[in-house]
Design a protein around this motif. Structure first.
Motif, PDB file in Angstrom:
ATOM      1  N   PRO A  78      89.491  26.246  96.864  1.00 20.66           N
ATOM      2  CA  PRO A  78      89.414  27.232  97.945  1.00 20.66           C
ATOM      3  C   PRO A  78      89.699  28.659  97.491  1.00 20.66           C
ATOM      4  O   PRO A  78      89.386  29.607  98.205  1.00 20.66           O
ATOM      5  CB  PRO A  78      90.508  26.753  98.922  1.00 20.66           C
ATOM      6  N   MET A  79      90.304  28.837  96.304  1.00 21.32           N
ATOM      7  CA  MET A  79      90.615  30.179  95.817  1.00 21.32           C
ATOM      8  C   MET A  79      89.410  30.848  95.168  1.00 21.32           C
ATOM      9  O   MET A  79      89.446  32.045  94.898  1.00 21.32           O
ATOM     10  CB  MET A  79      91.765  30.113  94.796  1.00 21.32           C
ATOM     11  N   LEU A  80      88.348  30.098  94.903  1.00 27.58           N
ATOM     12  CA  LEU A  80      87.151  30.661  94.280  1.00 27.58           C
ATOM     13  C   LEU A  80      86.278  31.257  95.368  1.00 27.58           C
ATOM     14  O   LEU A  80      85.311  30.647  95.827  1.00 27.58           O
ATOM     15  CB  LEU A  80      86.411  29.575  93.501  1.00 27.58           C
ATOM     16  N   ARG A  81      86.587  32.469  95.761  1.00 26.95           N
ATOM     17  CA  ARG A  81      85.931  33.080  96.921  1.00 26.95           C
ATOM     18  C   ARG A  81      84.774  33.991  96.546  1.00 26.95           C
ATOM     19  O   ARG A  81      83.866  34.189  97.339  1.00 26.95           O
ATOM     20  CB  ARG A  81      86.965  33.868  97.732  1.00 26.95           C
ATOM     21  N   THR A  82      84.809  34.579  95.356  1.00 31.60           N
ATOM     22  CA  THR A  82      83.745  35.497  94.961  1.00 31.60           C
ATOM     23  C   THR A  82      82.789  34.808  93.999  1.00 31.60           C
ATOM     24  O   THR A  82      83.123  33.796  93.371  1.00 31.60           O
ATOM     25  CB  THR A  82      84.324  36.750  94.291  1.00 31.60           C
ATOM     26  N   SER A  83      81.603  35.382  93.871  1.00 37.49           N
ATOM     27  CA  SER A  83      80.612  34.809  92.957  1.00 37.49           C
ATOM     28  C   SER A  83      81.099  34.866  91.515  1.00 37.49           C
ATOM     29  O   SER A  83      80.829  33.951  90.722  1.00 37.49           O
ATOM     30  CB  SER A  83      79.282  35.550  93.105  1.00 37.49           C
TER      31      SER A  83
ATOM     32  N   GLU B  42      84.199  34.629  90.418  1.00 39.13           N
ATOM     33  CA  GLU B  42      85.171  33.560  90.201  1.00 39.13           C
ATOM     34  C   GLU B  42      84.481  32.212  90.057  1.00 39.13           C
ATOM     35  O   GLU B  42      84.865  31.378  89.224  1.00 39.13           O
ATOM     36  CB  GLU B  42      86.173  33.533  91.359  1.00 39.13           C
ATOM     37  N   ARG B  43      83.446  31.987  90.855  1.00 38.29           N
ATOM     38  CA  ARG B  43      82.726  30.711  90.769  1.00 38.29           C
ATOM     39  C   ARG B  43      81.970  30.589  89.446  1.00 38.29           C
ATOM     40  O   ARG B  43      81.913  29.504  88.852  1.00 38.29           O
ATOM     41  CB  ARG B  43      81.747  30.590  91.944  1.00 38.29           C
TER      42      ARG B  43
END
Length: 261
Positions: free
Chosen positions: A197-202, A204-205
């Protein structure tokens, strides 16, 4: 007597309430405790899986319990015993565990501002700076709630993690082959569930995806523990590539009305 004049109007006054200030909307203590206990109990029980895995990797009960008592960061502990179980070099295994644990130092930089604990208490609180306590603390609106959430989560998780680690290490022989039960995957699964759930931005993903590809691709060709270290290069690689693509030309396209200087 000189006439006094009012200072020029510089706009509306700045708000005095900041996130996590005591003036922010309060959250009932019972709600904070409920959330903290939920996280602490859910994750603390996975210490049993670590105890079983560590004992199955050849560690004694004393060594297993010492890791949980003194290290107390689940992902790093699983990385260490997993690398040792795969026949990895102890120094390489320790290095991989160390780099996984470095993230807690960055958590501490943020939490030190929110908790604002007395200097004498900080070394003890630092031992509880992990993913779960950080997640609960950052979700709170006031300093009182931050401290309560951090303390309840840390205490619950520390006690349960160490108790279940001991039980897992003692019961490893009765369970038999840990690979057949799949208990070694419990810790990483919990960690991933908290991380996703902490991977909110592209960005970070992309970093997470590249790290997974690097680690899985290098597992068959590199010694145990080394793929984790190489996967850490995903973050600077993505940031470097993003920086190259964010030059003046692209910025001008994003802001066509901006003044040329």
């Amino acid at each position: 007597m000189a006439e006094t004049t009012a200072p020029p109007d510089s706009g509306p006054p700045e708000p005095t309430t900041r996130p996590h200030d005591t003036e922010a909307p309060a959250k009932p203590d019972s709600a904070v405790v409920r959330d903290a206990l939920g996280v602490g109990v859910a994750v603390g029980l996975s210490g049993f899986a670590f105890g079983v895995t560590a004992a199955g990797s050849g560690l004694t009960v004393l060594q297993t319990c010492a890791l949980s008592l003194l290290v107390f960061t689940g992902a790093s502990q699983f990385a260490l015993v997993g690398a040792l179980a795969a026949g990895g070099n102890p120094f390489t295994a320790a290095a991989g565990a160390f780099f996984l644990g470095v993230r807690n130092a960055f958590y501490g930089l943020r939490l030190s501002q929110l908790l604002a604990l007395p200097r004498a208490v900080r070394p003890f609180a630092a031992h509880w700076v992990i993913d779960e306590t950080t997640a609960v603390a950052l979700a709170q609106p006031t300093r009182r709630a931050v401290r309560l959430g951090f303390t309840v989560t840390g205490l619950t998780l520390y006690v349960l993690w160490n108790v279940t680690t001991l039980l897992g290490a003692l019961g490893a022989e009765a369970i038999g082959d840990t690979d057949a039960w799949g208990l070694d995957a419990a810790g990483p699964a919990v960690f991933l569930a908290l991380l996703a759930p902490m991977l909110r931005t592209s960005t970070e993903r992309v970093v997470a995806g590249l790290a997974v590809l690097l680690m899985l691709g290098l597992l068959p060709v590199l010694p145990a523990g080394v793929p984790v270290l190489v996967a850490a290069l995903a973050a600077p690689a993505v940031l470097w590539f993003k920086g190259r693509g964010g030059g003046p030309a692209e910025q001008a396209q994003q802001d066509p009305e901006g003044d040329a200087r």
